[in-house]
Design a protein around this motif. Structure first.
Motif, mmCIF file in Angstrom:
data_model
loop_
_atom_site.group_PDB
_atom_site.id
_atom_site.type_symbol
_atom_site.label_atom_id
_atom_site.label_comp_id
_atom_site.label_asym_id
_atom_site.label_seq_id
_atom_site.Cartn_x
_atom_site.Cartn_y
_atom_site.Cartn_z
ATOM 1 N N MET A 147 0.779 -1.106 -0.060
ATOM 2 C CA MET A 147 0.000 0.024 0.142
ATOM 3 C C MET A 147 0.913 1.375 0.123
ATOM 4 N N PHE A 148 1.931 1.248 0.689
ATOM 5 C CA PHE A 148 2.778 2.369 0.728
ATOM 6 C C PHE A 148 3.328 2.469 -0.546
ATOM 7 N N TRP A 149 3.859 1.553 -1.473
ATOM 8 C CA TRP A 149 4.331 1.594 -3.021
ATOM 9 C C TRP A 149 3.167 2.030 -3.743
ATOM 10 N N VAL A 150 1.867 1.656 -3.566
ATOM 11 C CA VAL A 150 0.740 2.076 -4.346
ATOM 12 C C VAL A 150 0.764 3.603 -4.155
ATOM 13 N N ALA A 151 0.856 4.064 -2.982
ATOM 14 C CA ALA A 151 0.805 5.788 -3.048
ATOM 15 C C ALA A 151 1.851 6.168 -3.743
ATOM 16 N N VAL A 152 3.133 5.827 -3.564
ATOM 17 C CA VAL A 152 4.083 6.201 -4.280
ATOM 18 C C VAL A 152 3.963 6.116 -5.905
ATOM 19 N N VAL A 153 3.378 5.037 -6.241
ATOM 20 C CA VAL A 153 3.107 5.077 -7.780
ATOM 21 C C VAL A 153 2.297 5.894 -8.371
ATOM 22 N N GLY A 154 1.115 6.352 -7.410
ATOM 23 C CA GLY A 154 0.197 7.143 -7.827
ATOM 24 C C GLY A 154 0.788 8.520 -7.905
ATOM 25 N N VAL A 155 1.584 9.177 -6.883
ATOM 26 C CA VAL A 155 2.122 10.178 -6.949
ATOM 27 C C VAL A 155 3.202 10.472 -8.161
ATOM 28 N N THR A 156 4.060 9.537 -8.210
ATOM 29 C CA THR A 156 4.859 9.640 -9.655
ATOM 30 C C THR A 156 4.242 9.393 -10.811
ATOM 31 N N CYS A 157 3.225 8.650 -10.809
ATOM 32 C CA CYS A 157 2.553 8.526 -12.259
ATOM 33 C C CYS A 157 1.976 9.901 -12.531
ATOM 34 N N MET A 158 1.061 10.530 -11.657
ATOM 35 C CA MET A 158 0.503 11.740 -11.576
ATOM 36 C C MET A 158 1.475 13.035 -11.977
ATOM 37 N N ALA A 159 2.610 12.902 -11.407
ATOM 38 C CA ALA A 159 3.819 13.894 -11.548
ATOM 39 C C ALA A 159 4.297 13.857 -12.787
ATOM 40 N N GLY A 160 4.575 12.497 -13.320
ATOM 41 C CA GLY A 160 5.206 12.358 -14.389
ATOM 42 C C GLY A 160 4.529 12.555 -15.623
ATOM 43 N N LEU A 161 3.166 12.076 -15.718
ATOM 44 C CA LEU A 161 2.441 12.104 -16.767
ATOM 45 C C LEU A 161 1.515 13.412 -16.943
ATOM 46 N N SER A 162 1.005 13.943 -15.842
ATOM 47 C CA SER A 162 -0.020 14.857 -15.897
ATOM 48 C C SER A 162 0.663 16.491 -16.226
ATOM 49 N N THR A 163 1.982 16.481 -15.725
ATOM 50 C CA THR A 163 2.520 17.965 -16.107
ATOM 51 C C THR A 163 3.574 17.990 -16.945
ATOM 52 N N GLY A 164 4.077 19.128 -17.482
ATOM 53 C CA GLY A 164 5.207 19.437 -18.537
ATOM 54 C C GLY A 164 6.239 19.019 -17.778
ATOM 55 N N ILE A 481 7.321 -1.020 -7.617
ATOM 56 C CA ILE A 481 8.470 -0.186 -7.853
ATOM 57 C C ILE A 481 8.799 0.230 -9.152
ATOM 58 N N LEU A 482 8.703 -0.781 -9.817
ATOM 59 C CA LEU A 482 9.022 -0.938 -11.475
ATOM 60 C C LEU A 482 8.134 0.314 -12.195
ATOM 61 N N ILE A 483 6.697 0.121 -12.037
ATOM 62 C CA ILE A 483 5.834 1.223 -12.526
ATOM 63 C C ILE A 483 6.279 2.553 -12.065
ATOM 64 N N SER A 484 6.631 2.851 -10.868
ATOM 65 C CA SER A 484 7.131 3.936 -10.307
ATOM 66 C C SER A 484 8.248 4.724 -10.900
ATOM 67 N N VAL A 485 9.397 3.687 -11.256
ATOM 68 C CA VAL A 485 10.497 4.009 -11.962
ATOM 69 C C VAL A 485 10.180 4.473 -13.196
ATOM 70 N N PHE A 486 9.228 3.444 -13.979
ATOM 71 C CA PHE A 486 9.124 3.524 -15.495
ATOM 72 C C PHE A 486 8.183 4.826 -15.686
ATOM 73 N N SER A 487 7.545 5.096 -14.791
ATOM 74 C CA SER A 487 6.845 6.483 -14.934
ATOM 75 C C SER A 487 7.888 7.939 -15.141
ATOM 76 N N ILE A 488 8.770 7.748 -14.190
ATOM 77 C CA ILE A 488 9.846 8.711 -14.043
ATOM 78 C C ILE A 488 10.644 8.905 -15.212
ATOM 79 N N VAL A 489 11.376 7.343 -15.540
ATOM 80 C CA VAL A 489 12.125 7.247 -16.715
ATOM 81 C C VAL A 489 11.248 8.068 -18.024
ATOM 82 N N TYR A 490 10.342 7.409 -18.122
ATOM 83 C CA TYR A 490 9.564 7.788 -19.450
ATOM 84 C C TYR A 490 9.251 9.255 -19.608
#
Lengths: 501, 145
Positions: A147-164, A481-490
């Motif tokens: 659940m901790f990583w789920v929260a991290v995934v949520g923030v990193t995905c939103m941060a990486g994909l929704s903003t410039g 963790i991989l989803i989170s890293v992927f969203s940042i790398v992407y």
């Protein structure tokens, strides 16, 4: 099949007089607020959350759901008629919608927009109904570390994909996580960051949501208060044009299929939102088309693909929300706020303990697609009156509704100050390119992240297991963790490749 | 470029304040905010470097209507004060009327004032019917309504 049976079982309960009345009200309010340039669907839903306090959870969620579905459709009206998208999700619509309008085909463009919205919206709802309950069962296997990583995934995905900018997005998300720590710690009862009495109760989520999405928009409207595009043409529909347009749209199988599939996939990814769905669907439909030269010059296929995609993402964006508390878009984040204030916590229990409410909510979203289609076509004729409303009336009205909304949560004056304080900070953030989506997601996921982090640390201390082993091993942990890293790398890759271009 | 530079410095100071304040809490209560402050600090430094290396598109604030925004915020503050003393409906009516008249492009004449007065009356009337008549929710009250 069990899901479908449950859905059919609860469907008649969505047809009560109160639910239908609220559905129609939500449709009209959503379409009107969506059609007003400068007002986003997120703000429309946030402003209506306090109205649901006096309703039963299912009726309240019906209101929010119908506004959620219809505000985005309303945004297409201004995109087609005055070349100003009512919401970011409608950006791709104006590429061909406005040229159609300039060619005197406004009615056709609007009809096609609502027909494709209905088809895309229903496709998205089917995906939501079938995929949400099975995914909720998978969530049963999630412990504190997951659940901790789920929260991290949520923030990193939103941060990486929704903003410039990734850095700005991550800053906004982390700032939101910090906002969630203000007040008394829910696990330890210790006061934190209470710099004034106003903050003693912490940051109320609904007040913050209204502030984050209403005040910055009103201040932005103030900046350009005297710049307003006027629409003077009165739409006089030709006889039989709707029937003709329905047949035309149904023949456009490629834009409908591409739009629906892209919308569904994008919807499930947290943070991507309708804007990304519309733009990708438009681009892909154009790429798969034999005659690409017509796109951008009033090709109805462009309108159909974009609108189909941005409506198809609405349902699937609720899948991660209802199963894991991760909203797929900023508007879904506000809907999550609506769920939480009614005591409904996303996860597997939602589908067992509150099955009636969840399935009525899903049924109302399906019904909202039809009411959006019906009232959308009806209202499009009179939309010039809505769009020409002077901005000063909108600003005054929204500010007063924001005051009411933030006060009525706990009948507390402090919430008004918090609402407008956060709104002003967000306005300043916007000036350096930090958007509201990551901030609100951080605020929502903050307590989940901290609560599960502390639980996991206690487990480690009790069992003697190392933190690294507890947080870094296990299939689900590694996938997250991989989803989170992927969203940042992407996000980094796309920003580097776009700067090279 | 200046606004981004100032913002990155403010962000760094902000992260430092959180880190410093977190130090006064128990270890368990401090662990999450401290971690966040470190992340915010690192992001602020990266942002600063991006600005210095001109990797950030500068925000264009030319022609920013500062006076209008300040006037709006002053009106908002006065609205909150009136809300506390006068009550929701009276303060909201006054705020609506002042804002719509103040932002009107046309010259203020009797017709303009009457239109805005009627508009404010209708809007507040609808809110009164909705909040106090239909939904029966509590609203900020003062010595008036």
């Amino acid at each position: 099949m069990e899901t479908l049976q449950q859905f059919i079982h609860y469907f008649p309960q969505a047809l009560t007089v109160s639910n239908l009345a609220v559905l129609v009200l939500g449709t009209i309010v959503g379409l009107v607020l969506g059609a007003l340039p400068g007002l986003s669907p997120t703000m429309a839903v946030a402003l209506l959350v306090p109205f649901t306090f006096v309703m039963t959870p299912s009726t309240g969620l019906t209101l929010l759901g119908s506004v959620y579905v219809c505000a985005m459709a309303g945004g297409a009206i201004s995109a087609i008629l005055i070349n100003v998208p009512g919401a970011p999700a409608n950006i791709a619509t104006l590429f061909d919608g406005y040229p159609m309008s300039k060619q005197g085909k406004s009615q056709t463009a609007l009809n096609m927009c609502f027909i494709s919205s209905l088809i895309g919206g229903l496709a998205g709802m089917v995906a939501m109904i079938f995929f949400t309950p099975p995914l909720a069962k998978i969530a049963l296997k999630f412990g504190p570390s997951e659940m901790f990583w789920v929260a991290v995934v949520g923030v990193t995905c939103m941060a990486g994909l929704s903003t410039g900018s990734l850095i700005k997005g991550l800053f906004g998300g982390t700032f939101g996580l910090w906002l969630a720590t203000i007040g008394y710690s829910p696990m330890l009862g210790e006061p934190r960051f209470i710099f004034s009495d106003t903050l003693a109760g912490g940051i109320n989520m609904v007040a913050a949501l209204i502030g984050l999405f209403a005040l910055p928009q009103m201040l932005t409207l103030m900046e350009g208060i005297y710049e307003q595009k006027k629409f003077t043409e009165k739409l006089k529909p030709e006889k039989g044009i709707l029937k003709k347009n329905i047949i035309e749209v149904l023949k456009m199988r490629k834009p409908l299929t591409i739009g629906s599939l892209i919308g569904i996939i994008i919807g499930i990814i947290p943070g991507a939102g309708g804007q990304v769905a519309g733009l990708i669907a438009y681009d892909q439909t154009k790429r798969f088309s034999k005659d690409q030269s017509k796109y951008g010059h009033g090709d109805p296929r462009g309108v159909v693909a974009a609108e189909c995609a941005n409506k198809a993402m609405a349902g699937p964006s609720l899948i991660p929300l209802l199963t894991l508390s991760i909203p797929g878009s900023p508007t879904a984040a506000v809907l999550l706020g609506g769920l939480l204030i009614h005591g409904l916590f996303p996860g597997p229990e939602l589908f067992t303990e509150h099955a009636d409410i969840v399935y009525i909510f899903m049924a109302s979203l399906v019904l909202a697609q039809f009411s959006m289609f019906f009232f959308g076509i009806l209202m499009a004729r009179y939309s010039y009156g809505i769009m020409n409303l002077p901005k000063r009336y909108i600003i005054a009205g929204v500010v007063i509704l924001s005051v009411f909304g933030s006060y009525s949560i706990q009948n507390n004056f402090n919430d008004i100050i918090i609402c407008f304080g956060i709104g002003f900070v967000q306005y300043l953030f916007q000036k350096v390119g930090i958007k509201g989506g990551p901030v609100v997601l951080g605020l929502i996921l903050g307590s989940i992240a901290e609560g599960n982090l502390l639980k996991a640390m206690l487990i480690c201390q009790g069992t003697g297991e190392s933190y690294w082993n507890y947080f870094g091993t296990g299939t689900i942990n590694i996938i997250l963790i991989l989803i989170s890293v992927f969203s940042i790398v992407y996000s980094l890759y796309s920003s580097v490749s776009s700067s090279r271009k | 470029m200046r606004i981004e530079l100032i913002a990155s410095i403010i962000f760094f100071i902000f992260s430092g304040v959180i880190f410093f304040v977190s130090g006064s809490y128990s270890p368990q209560a401090a662990v999450f905010p401290k971690a966040l402050s470190v992340i915010l600090g690192i992001l602020a430094v990266i942002y600063f470097l991006q600005v210095m290396l001109k990797k950030v598109v500068p925000q264009n604030l030319a022609g920013y209507p500062l006076a209008r925004i300040v006037a709006f915020l002053v009106a908002l503050t006065l609205y909150f004060v009136c809300l506390y003393y006068l009550g929701f409906y009276t303060a909201s009516f006054a705020y609506y009327l002042v804002l719509t008249l103040g932002l009107s492009r046309d010259k203020l004449n009797k017709k303009e004032i009457l239109i805005n007065f009627c508009s404010a009356s209708v809007f507040i009337g609808i809110l009164y019917f909705l909040f106090s008549g239909l939904l029966k929710v509590q609203i900020p009250s003062g010595f008036l309504i």
